[in-house]
Design a protein around this motif. Structure first.
Motif, PDB file in Angstrom:
ATOM      1  N   MET A  72       0.848  -1.182   0.000  1.00 22.09           N
ATOM      2  CA  MET A  72       0.000   0.000   0.000  1.00 22.09           C
ATOM      3  C   MET A  72       0.892   1.243   0.000  1.00 22.09           C
ATOM      4  O   MET A  72       1.895   1.292   0.706  1.00 22.09           O
ATOM      5  CB  MET A  72      -0.921   0.012   1.227  1.00 22.09           C
ATOM      6  N   ILE A  73       0.487   2.246  -0.789  1.00 21.91           N
ATOM      7  CA  ILE A  73       1.227   3.502  -0.865  1.00 21.91           C
ATOM      8  C   ILE A  73       0.274   4.647  -0.504  1.00 21.91           C
ATOM      9  O   ILE A  73      -0.836   4.727  -1.031  1.00 21.91           O
ATOM     10  CB  ILE A  73       1.816   3.726  -2.272  1.00 21.91           C
ATOM     11  N   ILE A  74       0.716   5.525   0.405  1.00 19.31           N
ATOM     12  CA  ILE A  74      -0.082   6.679   0.814  1.00 19.31           C
ATOM     13  C   ILE A  74       0.687   7.937   0.453  1.00 19.31           C
ATOM     14  O   ILE A  74       1.844   8.110   0.863  1.00 19.31           O
ATOM     15  CB  ILE A  74      -0.378   6.648   2.323  1.00 19.31           C
ATOM     16  N   VAL A  75       0.040   8.805  -0.313  1.00 21.58           N
ATOM     17  CA  VAL A  75       0.662  10.060  -0.746  1.00 21.58           C
ATOM     18  C   VAL A  75      -0.056  11.207  -0.029  1.00 21.58           C
ATOM     19  O   VAL A  75      -1.273  11.360  -0.136  1.00 21.58           O
ATOM     20  CB  VAL A  75       0.537  10.248  -2.267  1.00 21.58           C
ATOM     21  N   PHE A  76       0.718  12.022   0.704  1.00 18.68           N
ATOM     22  CA  PHE A  76       0.159  13.163   1.418  1.00 18.68           C
ATOM     23  C   PHE A  76       0.198  14.412   0.536  1.00 18.68           C
ATOM     24  O   PHE A  76       1.003  14.510  -0.399  1.00 18.68           O
ATOM     25  CB  PHE A  76       0.931  13.406   2.717  1.00 18.68           C
ATOM     26  N   LYS A  77      -0.669  15.354   0.854  1.00 20.86           N
ATOM     27  CA  LYS A  77      -0.702  16.609   0.117  1.00 20.86           C
ATOM     28  C   LYS A  77       0.596  17.397   0.349  1.00 20.86           C
ATOM     29  O   LYS A  77       1.267  17.212   1.357  1.00 20.86           O
ATOM     30  CB  LYS A  77      -1.906  17.440   0.556  1.00 20.86           C
ATOM     31  N   LYS A  78       0.905  18.262  -0.584  1.00 19.45           N
ATOM     32  CA  LYS A  78       2.125  19.060  -0.482  1.00 19.45           C
ATOM     33  C   LYS A  78       2.081  19.948   0.758  1.00 19.45           C
ATOM     34  O   LYS A  78       1.048  20.535   1.077  1.00 19.45           O
ATOM     35  CB  LYS A  78       2.302  19.927  -1.720  1.00 19.45           C
ATOM     36  N   GLY A  79       3.196  20.015   1.452  1.00 18.04           N
ATOM     37  CA  GLY A  79       3.320  20.866   2.612  1.00 18.04           C
ATOM     38  C   GLY A  79       2.980  20.209   3.935  1.00 18.04           C
ATOM     39  O   GLY A  79       3.268  20.769   4.999  1.00 18.04           O
ATOM     40  N   VAL A  80       2.384  19.025   3.921  1.00 12.06           N
ATOM     41  CA  VAL A  80       2.038  18.324   5.160  1.00 12.06           C
ATOM     42  C   VAL A  80       3.305  17.777   5.796  1.00 12.06           C
ATOM     43  O   VAL A  80       4.118  17.113   5.132  1.00 12.06           O
ATOM     44  CB  VAL A  80       1.036  17.178   4.898  1.00 12.06           C
ATOM     45  N   THR A  81       3.491  18.071   7.084  1.00  9.33           N
ATOM     46  CA  THR A  81       4.701  17.606   7.778  1.00  9.33           C
ATOM     47  C   THR A  81       4.386  16.765   9.014  1.00  9.33           C
ATOM     48  O   THR A  81       5.196  15.930   9.418  1.00  9.33           O
ATOM     49  CB  THR A  81       5.569  18.806   8.208  1.00  9.33           C
ATOM     50  N   GLU A  82       3.229  16.983   9.645  1.00  5.85           N
ATOM     51  CA  GLU A  82       2.874  16.268  10.874  1.00  5.85           C
ATOM     52  C   GLU A  82       2.076  15.005  10.542  1.00  5.85           C
ATOM     53  O   GLU A  82       0.886  15.073  10.242  1.00  5.85           O
ATOM     54  CB  GLU A  82       2.055  17.178  11.803  1.00  5.85           C
ATOM     55  N   ILE A  83       2.753  13.878  10.581  1.00  2.00           N
ATOM     56  CA  ILE A  83       2.057  12.615  10.262  1.00  2.00           C
ATOM     57  C   ILE A  83       2.300  11.554  11.338  1.00  2.00           C
ATOM     58  O   ILE A  83       2.116  10.355  11.098  1.00  2.00           O
ATOM     59  CB  ILE A  83       2.510  12.066   8.885  1.00  2.00           C
ATOM     60  N   PHE A 139     -10.595   4.953   8.372  1.00  2.00           N
ATOM     61  CA  PHE A 139      -9.576   5.731   9.083  1.00  2.00           C
ATOM     62  C   PHE A 139      -8.837   6.641   8.106  1.00  2.00           C
ATOM     63  O   PHE A 139      -8.625   7.835   8.375  1.00  2.00           O
ATOM     64  CB  PHE A 139      -8.600   4.794   9.782  1.00  2.00           C
ATOM     65  N   LEU A 140      -8.460   6.100   6.960  1.00  4.26           N
ATOM     66  CA  LEU A 140      -7.734   6.891   5.964  1.00  4.26           C
ATOM     67  C   LEU A 140      -8.607   8.011   5.412  1.00  4.26           C
ATOM     68  O   LEU A 140      -8.146   9.136   5.208  1.00  4.26           O
ATOM     69  CB  LEU A 140      -7.258   5.980   4.829  1.00  4.26           C
ATOM     70  N   ALA A 141      -9.894   7.694   5.184  1.00  9.58           N
ATOM     71  CA  ALA A 141     -10.798   8.684   4.588  1.00  9.58           C
ATOM     72  C   ALA A 141     -11.108   9.841   5.527  1.00  9.58           C
ATOM     73  O   ALA A 141     -11.546  10.913   5.080  1.00  9.58           O
ATOM     74  CB  ALA A 141     -12.093   8.000   4.161  1.00  9.58           C
ATOM     75  N   PHE A 197      -9.076  11.672   7.143  1.00  8.68           N
ATOM     76  CA  PHE A 197      -8.036  12.691   7.170  1.00  8.68           C
ATOM     77  C   PHE A 197      -7.914  13.357   5.796  1.00  8.68           C
ATOM     78  O   PHE A 197      -7.706  12.681   4.787  1.00  8.68           O
ATOM     79  CB  PHE A 197      -6.701  12.078   7.593  1.00  8.68           C
ATOM     80  N   LYS A 198      -8.037  14.673   5.812  1.00  9.44           N
ATOM     81  CA  LYS A 198      -8.019  15.441   4.567  1.00  9.44           C
ATOM     82  C   LYS A 198      -6.605  15.697   4.046  1.00  9.44           C
ATOM     83  O   LYS A 198      -6.432  16.214   2.932  1.00  9.44           O
ATOM     84  CB  LYS A 198      -8.741  16.768   4.766  1.00  9.44           C
ATOM     85  N   ASP A 199      -5.610  15.371   4.854  1.00 11.23           N
ATOM     86  CA  ASP A 199      -4.230  15.618   4.439  1.00 11.23           C
ATOM     87  C   ASP A 199      -3.697  14.565   3.467  1.00 11.23           C
ATOM     88  O   ASP A 199      -2.597  14.694   2.946  1.00 11.23           O
ATOM     89  CB  ASP A 199      -3.306  15.678   5.658  1.00 11.23           C
ATOM     90  N   ILE A 200      -4.476  13.510   3.262  1.00  9.80           N
ATOM     91  CA  ILE A 200      -4.058  12.461   2.328  1.00  9.80           C
ATOM     92  C   ILE A 200      -4.542  12.806   0.922  1.00  9.80           C
ATOM     93  O   ILE A 200      -5.726  13.082   0.711  1.00  9.80           O
ATOM     94  CB  ILE A 200      -4.618  11.091   2.755  1.00  9.80           C
ATOM     95  N   GLU A 201      -3.634  12.787  -0.027  1.00  5.51           N
ATOM     96  CA  GLU A 201      -4.009  13.086  -1.421  1.00  5.51           C
ATOM     97  C   GLU A 201      -4.557  11.849  -2.116  1.00  5.51           C
ATOM     98  O   GLU A 201      -5.570  11.906  -2.798  1.00  5.51           O
ATOM     99  CB  GLU A 201      -2.799  13.630  -2.184  1.00  5.51           C
ATOM    100  N   LYS A 202      -3.878  10.706  -1.927  1.00 12.31           N
ATOM    101  CA  LYS A 202      -4.396   9.474  -2.523  1.00 12.31           C
ATOM    102  C   LYS A 202      -3.791   8.252  -1.845  1.00 12.31           C
ATOM    103  O   LYS A 202      -2.721   8.315  -1.235  1.00 12.31           O
ATOM    104  CB  LYS A 202      -4.129   9.427  -4.023  1.00 12.31           C
ATOM    105  N   VAL A 203      -4.526   7.153  -1.951  1.00  9.40           N
ATOM    106  CA  VAL A 203      -4.091   5.863  -1.405  1.00  9.40           C
ATOM    107  C   VAL A 203      -4.080   4.857  -2.542  1.00  9.40           C
ATOM    108  O   VAL A 203      -5.048   4.733  -3.298  1.00  9.40           O
ATOM    109  CB  VAL A 203      -5.045   5.377  -0.292  1.00  9.40           C
ATOM    110  N   ILE A 204      -2.982   4.135  -2.664  1.00  4.40           N
ATOM    111  CA  ILE A 204      -2.848   3.136  -3.726  1.00  4.40           C
ATOM    112  C   ILE A 204      -2.690   1.762  -3.091  1.00  4.40           C
ATOM    113  O   ILE A 204      -1.689   1.495  -2.414  1.00  4.40           O
ATOM    114  CB  ILE A 204      -1.634   3.436  -4.631  1.00  4.40           C
ATOM    115  N   ARG A 205      -3.685   0.932  -3.272  1.00  5.38           N
ATOM    116  CA  ARG A 205      -3.566  -0.475  -2.841  1.00  5.38           C
ATOM    117  C   ARG A 205      -2.979  -1.257  -4.002  1.00  5.38           C
ATOM    118  O   ARG A 205      -3.492  -1.179  -5.130  1.00  5.38           O
ATOM    119  CB  ARG A 205      -4.919  -1.038  -2.416  1.00  5.38           C
ATOM    120  N   LEU A 206      -1.970  -2.037  -3.716  1.00  6.33           N
ATOM    121  CA  LEU A 206      -1.247  -2.718  -4.781  1.00  6.33           C
ATOM    122  C   LEU A 206      -1.956  -3.962  -5.283  1.00  6.33           C
ATOM    123  O   LEU A 206      -1.574  -4.546  -6.276  1.00  6.33           O
ATOM    124  CB  LEU A 206       0.175  -3.065  -4.302  1.00  6.33           C
ATOM    125  N   ASP A 207      -2.999  -4.403  -4.571  1.00  5.05           N
ATOM    126  CA  ASP A 207      -3.823  -5.504  -5.068  1.00  5.05           C
ATOM    127  C   ASP A 207      -5.226  -5.339  -4.502  1.00  5.05           C
ATOM    128  O   ASP A 207      -5.470  -4.583  -3.574  1.00  5.05           O
ATOM    129  CB  ASP A 207      -3.244  -6.875  -4.684  1.00  5.05           C
TER     130      ASP A 207
END
Length: 332
Positions: A1-12, A50-52, A54-64
């Motif tokens: 799984m890959i999680i991409v945060f929005k630009k500028g987000v630092t507190e994770i 849980f992922l949905a 948070f608005k700081d997440i740009e996209k979530v990629i499940r690999l399967d």
């Protein structure tokens, strides 16, 4: 799984703590002022809600896609079979009978001496470790099971071994069981996916929960959504019992899947004197039903006598089952 945060987000840190609690391997990198996290491990346990949130997440990629068809999406499946229903919103289901069918008279005697049972179980094909052990009566056993079920007005279940026998099973049983040794027989699962009969899928001897759910996905993907999971213990280093009953799997399945789940404490423990306690614990853990090996003539059984309880013990256990069902607000 890959999680991409929005630009500028630092507190994770809260995200990282959540994933650490799931024992996932976390790999963090940064690209063009964006934090990217790769998660490795049992990522099927990551809650999409849980992922949905948070608005700081740009996209979530499940690999399967894992087990998308049997995944819990806010509603549980209740499987209706004639006059009974098996599922989270149904009465607690009792499946009981001998490990192996040895005669019409013995199966009828056992059935008529159980005070309450929803489905009569009985093995006609018995895959055994030793080729010299009793292998079951085969198709004749299925015929006997069907006759007893009709005479006593009960549903019946038995284990299928070969896909070539499917037509005979469809004509004579109400639920088709896939045994632990065939959980990853994917060709058989595909064929059963085209059947109109509900399938009880036992967990493999050493199967992870994800592998078990993926096996169920094979059946559902091929058209048959009526799958009942059965926890029957897994192989561990422990030798005091036949297997190790994983009751945590029952509660976890309720979070991960929409499928009903029942527990088989007879095969899990291999000891008749542990069946009662594990039955009651399974109800408390959230099981939708129980699968018990019961016989009127325990001493005369040709297989698994050490884990089979008598009809008398079974009838006494019913009172306790009812009390625990009431305690967890489950209809009995």
């Amino acid at each position: 799984m890959i999680i991409v945060f929005k630009k500028g987000v630092t507190e994770i840190e809260q995200f990282l703590m959540y994933f650490k609690n799931l024992s996932l391997d976390i790999f963090q990198t940064e690209l063009d002022n964006q934090i990217i996290i790769k998660l490795v491990g049992n990522t099927f346990m990551v809650d999409d809600n849980f992922l949905a949130s948070f608005k700081d997440i740009e996209k979530v990629i499940r690999l399967d896609k894992t087990y998308d068809l049997v995944k819990y999406k806010g509603e549980y499946l209740n499987i209706k079979i004639k006059d009974i229903s098996i599922g989270n919103d149904s009465k607690f289901c009792l499946i009981a009978g001998p490990c192996a069918i040895d005669s019409y008279d013995s199966l009828l005697e056992t059935t008529t001496n159980m005070n309450r049972v929803d489905v009569i179980r009985g093995g006609a094909f018995k895959p055994r470790k030793s080729p010299y052990s009793f292998q079951g009566l085969g198709l004749e056993g299925i015929k006997i099971l069907n006759q007893v079920g009709k005479k006593t007005n009960h549903l019946v279940i038995s284990e299928i071994i070969n896909e070539s026998d499917l037509k005979y099973f469809e004509e004579n049983v109400d639920i088709i069981q896939v045994g632990a040794r065939n959980m990853d027989n994917y060709q058989l699962l595909k064929v059963l996916g085209k059947s109109s009969k509900p399938i009880l899928l036992k967990r493999g001897l050493s199967a992870s929960i994800e592998e078990w759910l993926l096996a169920a996905e094979y059946i559902v993907k091929n058209g048959n959504k009526n799958v009942i999971l059965c926890e029957r213990g897994i192989r561990t280093f422990e030798t005091s019992t036949r297997n190790t009953l994983d009751l945590s799997a029952v509660s976890l399945i309720k979070k991960l899947s929409n499928l009903p789940i029942v527990v088989d404490p007879s095969h899990a423990t291999g000891r008749y004197d542990l069946v009662e306690q594990m039955t009651l614990a399974a109800i408390a853990a959230g099981a939708d039903g129980i699968v018990l090996e019961v016989s009127q003539d325990v001493e005369g059984l040709k297989s698994d006598g050490s884990q089979t309880i008598s009809c008398k013990r079974y009838n006494n256990l019913l009172t306790k089952i009812k009390k625990v069902c009431e305690a967890v607000e489950r209809d009995f």
